[in-house]
Design a protein around this motif. Structure first.
Motif, PDB file in Angstrom:
ATOM      1  N   ALA A  47       0.839  -1.203   0.000  1.00  0.00           N
ATOM      2  CA  ALA A  47       0.000   0.000   0.000  1.00  0.00           C
ATOM      3  C   ALA A  47       0.873   1.252   0.000  1.00  0.00           C
ATOM      4  O   ALA A  47       0.581   2.236  -0.691  1.00  0.00           O
ATOM      5  CB  ALA A  47      -0.935   0.002   1.206  1.00  0.00           C
ATOM      6  N   GLY A  48       1.959   1.203   0.754  1.00  0.00           N
ATOM      7  CA  GLY A  48       2.898   2.334   0.782  1.00  0.00           C
ATOM      8  C   GLY A  48       3.533   2.576  -0.569  1.00  0.00           C
ATOM      9  O   GLY A  48       3.696   3.720  -1.011  1.00  0.00           O
ATOM     10  N   ILE A  49       3.896   1.503  -1.261  1.00  0.00           N
ATOM     11  CA  ILE A  49       4.490   1.641  -2.600  1.00  0.00           C
ATOM     12  C   ILE A  49       3.480   2.229  -3.573  1.00  0.00           C
ATOM     13  O   ILE A  49       3.808   3.117  -4.371  1.00  0.00           O
ATOM     14  CB  ILE A  49       5.023   0.277  -3.097  1.00  0.00           C
ATOM     15  N   ILE A  50       2.232   1.764  -3.508  1.00  0.00           N
ATOM     16  CA  ILE A  50       1.194   2.287  -4.409  1.00  0.00           C
ATOM     17  C   ILE A  50       0.934   3.768  -4.140  1.00  0.00           C
ATOM     18  O   ILE A  50       0.869   4.585  -5.071  1.00  0.00           O
ATOM     19  CB  ILE A  50      -0.100   1.448  -4.289  1.00  0.00           C
ATOM     20  N   VAL A  51       0.801   4.152  -2.869  1.00  0.00           N
ATOM     21  CA  VAL A  51       0.571   5.551  -2.522  1.00  0.00           C
ATOM     22  C   VAL A  51       1.754   6.402  -2.955  1.00  0.00           C
ATOM     23  O   VAL A  51       1.589   7.498  -3.518  1.00  0.00           O
ATOM     24  CB  VAL A  51       0.298   5.693  -1.004  1.00  0.00           C
ATOM     25  N   ALA A  52       2.978   5.920  -2.738  1.00  0.00           N
ATOM     26  CA  ALA A  52       4.164   6.667  -3.142  1.00  0.00           C
ATOM     27  C   ALA A  52       4.214   6.849  -4.659  1.00  0.00           C
ATOM     28  O   ALA A  52       4.574   7.925  -5.156  1.00  0.00           O
ATOM     29  CB  ALA A  52       5.427   5.963  -2.650  1.00  0.00           C
ATOM     30  N   ALA A  53       3.819   5.805  -5.411  1.00  0.00           N
ATOM     31  CA  ALA A  53       3.814   5.908  -6.877  1.00  0.00           C
ATOM     32  C   ALA A  53       2.790   6.929  -7.350  1.00  0.00           C
ATOM     33  O   ALA A  53       3.065   7.743  -8.252  1.00  0.00           O
ATOM     34  CB  ALA A  53       3.540   4.544  -7.497  1.00  0.00           C
ATOM     35  N   VAL A  54       1.580   6.925  -6.760  1.00  0.00           N
ATOM     36  CA  VAL A  54       0.543   7.888  -7.153  1.00  0.00           C
ATOM     37  C   VAL A  54       0.988   9.310  -6.824  1.00  0.00           C
ATOM     38  O   VAL A  54       0.842  10.224  -7.644  1.00  0.00           O
ATOM     39  CB  VAL A  54      -0.803   7.539  -6.472  1.00  0.00           C
ATOM     40  N   VAL A  55       1.543   9.491  -5.636  1.00  0.00           N
ATOM     41  CA  VAL A  55       2.023  10.823  -5.245  1.00  0.00           C
ATOM     42  C   VAL A  55       3.151  11.283  -6.171  1.00  0.00           C
ATOM     43  O   VAL A  55       3.215  12.447  -6.572  1.00  0.00           O
ATOM     44  CB  VAL A  55       2.457  10.834  -3.758  1.00  0.00           C
ATOM     45  N   PHE A  56       4.033  10.355  -6.555  1.00  0.00           N
ATOM     46  CA  PHE A  56       5.116  10.698  -7.479  1.00  0.00           C
ATOM     47  C   PHE A  56       4.570  11.111  -8.847  1.00  0.00           C
ATOM     48  O   PHE A  56       5.023  12.095  -9.429  1.00  0.00           O
ATOM     49  CB  PHE A  56       6.071   9.510  -7.621  1.00  0.00           C
ATOM     50  N   LEU A  57       3.581  10.369  -9.371  1.00  0.00           N
ATOM     51  CA  LEU A  57       2.983  10.722 -10.666  1.00  0.00           C
ATOM     52  C   LEU A  57       2.289  12.079 -10.604  1.00  0.00           C
ATOM     53  O   LEU A  57       2.387  12.879 -11.544  1.00  0.00           O
ATOM     54  CB  LEU A  57       2.006   9.637 -11.116  1.00  0.00           C
ATOM     55  N   LEU A  58       1.573  12.340  -9.521  1.00  0.00           N
ATOM     56  CA  LEU A  58       0.935  13.652  -9.364  1.00  0.00           C
ATOM     57  C   LEU A  58       1.981  14.761  -9.273  1.00  0.00           C
ATOM     58  O   LEU A  58       1.798  15.844  -9.822  1.00  0.00           O
ATOM     59  CB  LEU A  58       0.034  13.666  -8.130  1.00  0.00           C
ATOM     60  N   SER A  59       3.090  14.478  -8.608  1.00  0.00           N
ATOM     61  CA  SER A  59       4.169  15.470  -8.512  1.00  0.00           C
ATOM     62  C   SER A  59       4.737  15.797  -9.877  1.00  0.00           C
ATOM     63  O   SER A  59       5.003  16.959 -10.204  1.00  0.00           O
ATOM     64  CB  SER A  59       5.288  14.960  -7.603  1.00  0.00           C
ATOM     65  N   ILE A  60       4.910  14.769 -10.713  1.00  0.00           N
ATOM     66  CA  ILE A  60       5.411  14.999 -12.071  1.00  0.00           C
ATOM     67  C   ILE A  60       4.420  15.853 -12.857  1.00  0.00           C
ATOM     68  O   ILE A  60       4.810  16.786 -13.568  1.00  0.00           O
ATOM     69  CB  ILE A  60       5.676  13.653 -12.784  1.00  0.00           C
TER      70      ILE A  60
END
Length: 179
Positions: A47-60
């Protein structure tokens, strides 16, 4: 539509960063005790990896929005003629609109805003009227004057002229003083 989606994404992004920060502060400070089994720990890890990936994509996405050039906010309108290029600033066109609208009797306190679209210029005029003339007649005169004047002067097609009457000016009444 893209701006609404970007605002929604920014809201979700801000909310998720806030929630993640509060949870991290509470867990790391020991304010909320926790103990996990290995299965729960594995689920939390993914779940942490998924949340981190979504936050990273939004940051981009938000980084891209911040550095791209906004093409809809042009400072000038470019035209090509047989002799070369012509650039007319949006401010110049706004001033031409004000000049044309001020020729209509009964119109005061003018402001204009220009939006450039594929079909031509969308002009918005904000005005105050004196209240002695018919408002529909005044607005029609302003629309016609601005439309014709801007098209004749600049050669740029005008797709619409919107007139917003903000208020009616009260004429001051003077009392004559007789002694």
């Amino acid at each position: 539509m893209a701006k609404i989606m970007d605002r929604l994404l920014l809201f979700i992004y801000s909310l998720s960063i806030g929630v993640i920060s509060v949870v991290a502060i509470l867990l790391l400070s020991g304010a909320v005790p926790y103990s996990l089994t290995s299965v729960q720990e594995q689920r939390l890890f993914w779940a942490g990896i998924i949340v981190a990936a979504v936050v990273f994509l939004l940051s981009i996405r938000f980084f891209y929005i911040s550095v791209r050039r906004d093409r809809s906010n042009l400072n000038s309108i470019d035209q090509r003629t047989e002799f070369g290029d012509i650039q007319i600033s949006v401010e110049t066109i706004e001033n031409l609109c004000l000049k044309a609208a001020s020729r209509v009797r009964g119109i005061k306190d003018l402001k204009s805003r220009i939006k450039v679209s594929q079909s031509g210029l969308n002009i918005a005029i904000r005005a105050v009227v004196d209240g002695e003339e018919s408002i529909p007649v005044l607005t029609t005169d302003v629309q016609k004057q601005v439309h014709d004047f801007v098209e004749d002067t600049t050669g740029i097609p005008v797709s619409s002229v919107s007139v917003y009457i903000a208020n009616v000016v009260q004429a001051p009444s003077f009392k004559s003083r007789v002694e």
